[in-house]
Design an enzyme around this catalytic site. Sequence first.
Site, PDB file in Angstrom:
ATOM      1  CG  PHE A 292     -54.322 -29.719 -17.063  1.00 18.20           C
ATOM      2  CD1 PHE A 292     -55.060 -29.603 -15.893  1.00 18.20           C
ATOM      3  CD2 PHE A 292     -54.621 -28.864 -18.120  1.00 18.20           C
ATOM      4  CE1 PHE A 292     -56.076 -28.649 -15.764  1.00 18.20           C
ATOM      5  CE2 PHE A 292     -55.633 -27.911 -18.013  1.00 18.20           C
ATOM      6  CZ  PHE A 292     -56.355 -27.793 -16.838  1.00 18.20           C
TER       7      PHE A 292
ATOM      8  NE  ARG B 288     -50.494 -13.712 -16.936  1.00 18.48           N
ATOM      9  CZ  ARG B 288     -50.506 -14.495 -15.858  1.00 18.48           C
ATOM     10  NH1 ARG B 288     -50.011 -15.696 -15.915  1.00 18.48           N
ATOM     11  NH2 ARG B 288     -51.018 -14.051 -14.741  1.00 18.48           N
TER      12      ARG B 288
ATOM     13  CE1 TYR C 125     -44.137 -15.009  -7.926  1.00 15.86           C
ATOM     14  CE2 TYR C 125     -45.761 -14.247  -9.527  1.00 15.86           C
ATOM     15  CZ  TYR C 125     -44.558 -14.878  -9.236  1.00 15.86           C
ATOM     16  OH  TYR C 125     -43.785 -15.355 -10.267  1.00 15.86           O
TER      17      TYR C 125
ATOM     18  NE  ARG D 121     -45.254 -23.253 -11.407  1.00  8.77           N
ATOM     19  CZ  ARG D 121     -44.031 -22.726 -11.511  1.00  8.77           C
ATOM     20  NH1 ARG D 121     -43.830 -21.651 -12.222  1.00  8.77           N
ATOM     21  NH2 ARG D 121     -43.011 -23.301 -10.888  1.00  8.77           N
TER      22      ARG D 121
HETATM   23  P1  NAD Z   1     -39.536 -22.437  -8.368  1.00  9.08           P
HETATM   24  O1  NAD Z   1     -40.464 -22.333  -7.203  1.00  9.08           O
HETATM   25  O2  NAD Z   1     -39.268 -23.787  -8.942  1.00  9.08           O
HETATM   26  O3  NAD Z   1     -38.140 -21.754  -8.051  1.00  9.08           O
HETATM   27  C1  NAD Z   1     -37.942 -20.765  -7.098  1.00  9.08           C
HETATM   28  C2  NAD Z   1     -36.699 -21.119  -6.303  1.00  9.08           C
HETATM   29  O4  NAD Z   1     -36.446 -20.095  -5.340  1.00  9.08           O
HETATM   30  C3  NAD Z   1     -36.868 -22.429  -5.517  1.00  9.08           C
HETATM   31  O5  NAD Z   1     -35.734 -23.234  -5.690  1.00  9.08           O
HETATM   32  C4  NAD Z   1     -37.001 -21.950  -4.072  1.00  9.08           C
HETATM   33  O6  NAD Z   1     -36.566 -22.908  -3.140  1.00  9.08           O
HETATM   34  C5  NAD Z   1     -36.149 -20.694  -4.102  1.00  9.08           C
HETATM   35  N1  NAD Z   1     -36.484 -19.733  -3.033  1.00  9.08           N
HETATM   36  C6  NAD Z   1     -37.711 -19.292  -2.664  1.00  9.08           C
HETATM   37  N2  NAD Z   1     -37.597 -18.397  -1.672  1.00  9.08           N
HETATM   38  C7  NAD Z   1     -36.261 -18.256  -1.420  1.00  9.08           C
HETATM   39  C8  NAD Z   1     -35.513 -17.482  -0.507  1.00  9.08           C
HETATM   40  N3  NAD Z   1     -36.113 -16.649   0.368  1.00  9.08           N
HETATM   41  N4  NAD Z   1     -34.155 -17.593  -0.515  1.00  9.08           N
HETATM   42  C9  NAD Z   1     -33.543 -18.432  -1.389  1.00  9.08           C
HETATM   43  N5  NAD Z   1     -34.201 -19.188  -2.277  1.00  9.08           N
HETATM   44  C10 NAD Z   1     -35.548 -19.101  -2.292  1.00  9.08           C
HETATM   45  O7  NAD Z   1     -40.147 -21.479  -9.496  1.00  9.08           O
HETATM   46  P2  NAD Z   1     -39.638 -21.160 -10.979  1.00  9.08           P
HETATM   47  O8  NAD Z   1     -40.771 -21.422 -11.882  1.00  9.08           O
HETATM   48  O9  NAD Z   1     -38.334 -21.803 -11.242  1.00  9.08           O
HETATM   49  O10 NAD Z   1     -39.471 -19.586 -10.893  1.00  9.08           O
HETATM   50  C11 NAD Z   1     -38.187 -18.977 -10.803  1.00  9.08           C
HETATM   51  C12 NAD Z   1     -38.354 -17.473 -10.891  1.00  9.08           C
HETATM   52  O11 NAD Z   1     -38.959 -17.119 -12.129  1.00  9.08           O
HETATM   53  C13 NAD Z   1     -39.238 -16.886  -9.787  1.00  9.08           C
HETATM   54  O12 NAD Z   1     -38.689 -15.661  -9.364  1.00  9.08           O
HETATM   55  C14 NAD Z   1     -40.555 -16.657 -10.477  1.00  9.08           C
HETATM   56  O13 NAD Z   1     -41.262 -15.595  -9.886  1.00  9.08           O
HETATM   57  C15 NAD Z   1     -40.106 -16.329 -11.893  1.00  9.08           C
HETATM   58  N6  NAD Z   1     -41.173 -16.645 -12.864  1.00  9.08           N
HETATM   59  C16 NAD Z   1     -41.465 -17.926 -13.208  1.00  9.08           C
HETATM   60  C17 NAD Z   1     -42.493 -18.180 -14.105  1.00  9.08           C
HETATM   61  C18 NAD Z   1     -42.856 -19.575 -14.544  1.00  9.08           C
HETATM   62  O14 NAD Z   1     -43.822 -19.739 -15.281  1.00  9.08           O
HETATM   63  N7  NAD Z   1     -42.135 -20.613 -14.202  1.00  9.08           N
HETATM   64  C19 NAD Z   1     -43.253 -17.128 -14.629  1.00  9.08           C
HETATM   65  C20 NAD Z   1     -42.937 -15.826 -14.223  1.00  9.08           C
HETATM   66  C21 NAD Z   1     -41.890 -15.600 -13.346  1.00  9.08           C
HETATM   67  N1  UDP Z   2     -55.717 -23.845 -13.544  1.00  8.50           N
HETATM   68  C1  UDP Z   2     -56.662 -24.826 -13.812  1.00  8.50           C
HETATM   69  N2  UDP Z   2     -56.493 -26.050 -13.237  1.00  8.50           N
HETATM   70  C2  UDP Z   2     -55.432 -26.350 -12.440  1.00  8.50           C
HETATM   71  C3  UDP Z   2     -54.465 -25.339 -12.189  1.00  8.50           C
HETATM   72  C4  UDP Z   2     -54.645 -24.101 -12.760  1.00  8.50           C
HETATM   73  O1  UDP Z   2     -57.629 -24.610 -14.550  1.00  8.50           O
HETATM   74  O2  UDP Z   2     -55.361 -27.493 -11.967  1.00  8.50           O
HETATM   75  C5  UDP Z   2     -55.874 -22.524 -14.209  1.00  8.50           C
HETATM   76  C6  UDP Z   2     -55.719 -21.331 -13.287  1.00  8.50           C
HETATM   77  O3  UDP Z   2     -56.962 -20.996 -12.675  1.00  8.50           O
HETATM   78  C7  UDP Z   2     -55.246 -20.266 -14.249  1.00  8.50           C
HETATM   79  C8  UDP Z   2     -54.421 -21.040 -15.281  1.00  8.50           C
HETATM   80  O4  UDP Z   2     -54.838 -22.399 -15.147  1.00  8.50           O
HETATM   81  O5  UDP Z   2     -56.321 -19.659 -14.895  1.00  8.50           O
HETATM   82  C9  UDP Z   2     -52.916 -20.947 -15.064  1.00  8.50           C
HETATM   83  O6  UDP Z   2     -52.652 -21.255 -13.709  1.00  8.50           O
HETATM   84  P1  UDP Z   2     -51.175 -21.368 -13.126  1.00  8.50           P
HETATM   85  O7  UDP Z   2     -51.319 -21.507 -11.637  1.00  8.50           O
HETATM   86  O8  UDP Z   2     -50.418 -22.396 -13.852  1.00  8.50           O
HETATM   87  O9  UDP Z   2     -50.489 -19.974 -13.501  1.00  8.50           O
HETATM   88  P2  UDP Z   2     -50.925 -18.437 -13.311  1.00  8.50           P
HETATM   89  O10 UDP Z   2     -52.356 -18.352 -12.880  1.00  8.50           O
HETATM   90  O11 UDP Z   2     -50.004 -17.913 -12.291  1.00  8.50           O
HETATM   91  O12 UDP Z   2     -50.743 -17.883 -14.664  1.00  8.50           O
END
Ligand code: NAD
Ligand code: UDP
Length: 312
Positions: free
Chosen positions: A190, A276, A144, A185
């Site tokens: 939670f 973060r 990722y 997540r």
């Molecule tokens: P999500 O998993 O809900 O959405 C991702 C979407 O992409 C899904 O609908 C999935 O089916 C689609 N997808 C995956 N692989 C694909 C492919 N090969 N072709 C077409 N579609 C595909 O996640 P999200 O939280 O909505 O994240 C959306 C974007 O934002 C992602 O790129 C993620 O990396 C980025 N992002 C999200 C967060 C967050 O906290 N939610 C944080 C940082 C970055």
């Molecule tokens: N985490 C946790 N319990 C859970 C899921 C996640 O304590 O049931 C922690 C995880 O180890 C991380 C933080 O929560 O330190 C955020 O995790 P998440 O997967 O939501 O996002 P990311 O690690 O990608 O920021």
Amino acid sequence: MNRVLVTGGAGFLGSHLCDRLVGRGEDVLCVDNFFTGSKRNVAHLLEHPYFELMRHDVTFPLYVEVDRIFNLACPASPIHYQFDPVQTTKTSVHGAINMLGLAKRVKARILQASTSEVYGDPEVHPQPEGYWGRVNPVGIRSCYDEGKRCAETLFFDYWRQHKLQIKVVRIFNTYGPRMHPDDGRVVSNFICQAITGKDLTIYGDGSQTRSFCYVDDLVDGMMRMMDSRADLTGPVNLGNPGEFTMIELAEKILSLVGGPSKLRFMPLPEDDPRQRRPDISLAGAELDWKPKVALEDGLKETVAYFRRVLAQ
Ligand code: NAD
Ligand code: UDP
Ligand code: UDP
């Protein structure tokens, strides 16, 4: 009216973005392979004359005519992006190449949904855009993190080499309605655990921190970035600078949901970042953006959503 392509548009963030774009009168093409997203997230848009849903995997070429591209396709939760890590890298890298190739052919403006994960386990805190990060290239999160880093590289090379109009946003942890209940997540885990009376699973000692942005604020920031002046490429951080330990988050959620749940401590996953928090001064100066929704208010909305989903 712009013709706007949203890849990953049936996911959590993508579906909210589609809502907002359709709401302001854009002609939206949502492309998704439904790996982690679902038709349910956009079902309410299907009858809309300016919304179109296409099942497609962005690792394959896509020939459509659009003016703007939001590239969000990529699973975002560790359990999902680690399920098939090779496919995760392909989605970020081949997906970026295809969408950049498309943008080049049709001269579209293109925005990349990058991530705070490009900073890895950071030793600079809070993280400004100028920080290059500390990422393990061979660990279980690398598919990722490095995939997203390479996608950023591709965006900047298409910008330098082919003069594309690019926009890169680095998104920090975002939460809200339409997160998948089994997404893994921390916020969804939670809340679902608290609603169903299970113990809240804290990984490690729970002292690691994250900053949580409500989805409406995040989508507003992404749209501002897409609409920004042509020469603003980013990267620009988008996130909420409020910083909480996982214990604090668990306690907040328990006090909102009530019930018998306690905290259950479990092993910390490999390479889990210690801390973060975004430095969002650039987004403030360039986009006049800052998040408005306090964690408690956003959590209330999210709890209400999961209560409905889990009752079905
Ligand atoms: P999500 O998993 O809900 O959405 C991702 C979407 O992409 C899904 O609908 C999935 O089916 C689609 N997808 C995956 N692989 C694909 C492919 N090969 N072709 C077409 N579609 C595909 O996640 P999200 O939280 O909505 O994240 C959306 C974007 O934002 C992602 O790129 C993620 O990396 C980025 N992002 C999200 C967060 C967050 O906290 N939610 C944080 C940082 C970055
Ligand atoms: N985490 C946790 N319990 C859970 C899921 C996640 O304590 O049931 C922690 C995880 O180890 C991380 C933080 O929560 O330190 C955020 O995790 P998440 O997967 O939501 O996002 P990311 O690690 O990608 O920021
Ligand atoms: N591409 C696409 N849609 C388009 C134009 C290109 O999916 O409308 C893909 C194409 O398959 C190619 C990639 O984007 O593999 C990169 O295109 P580019 O023109 O940059 O490179 P080239 O075609 O020269 O490899």
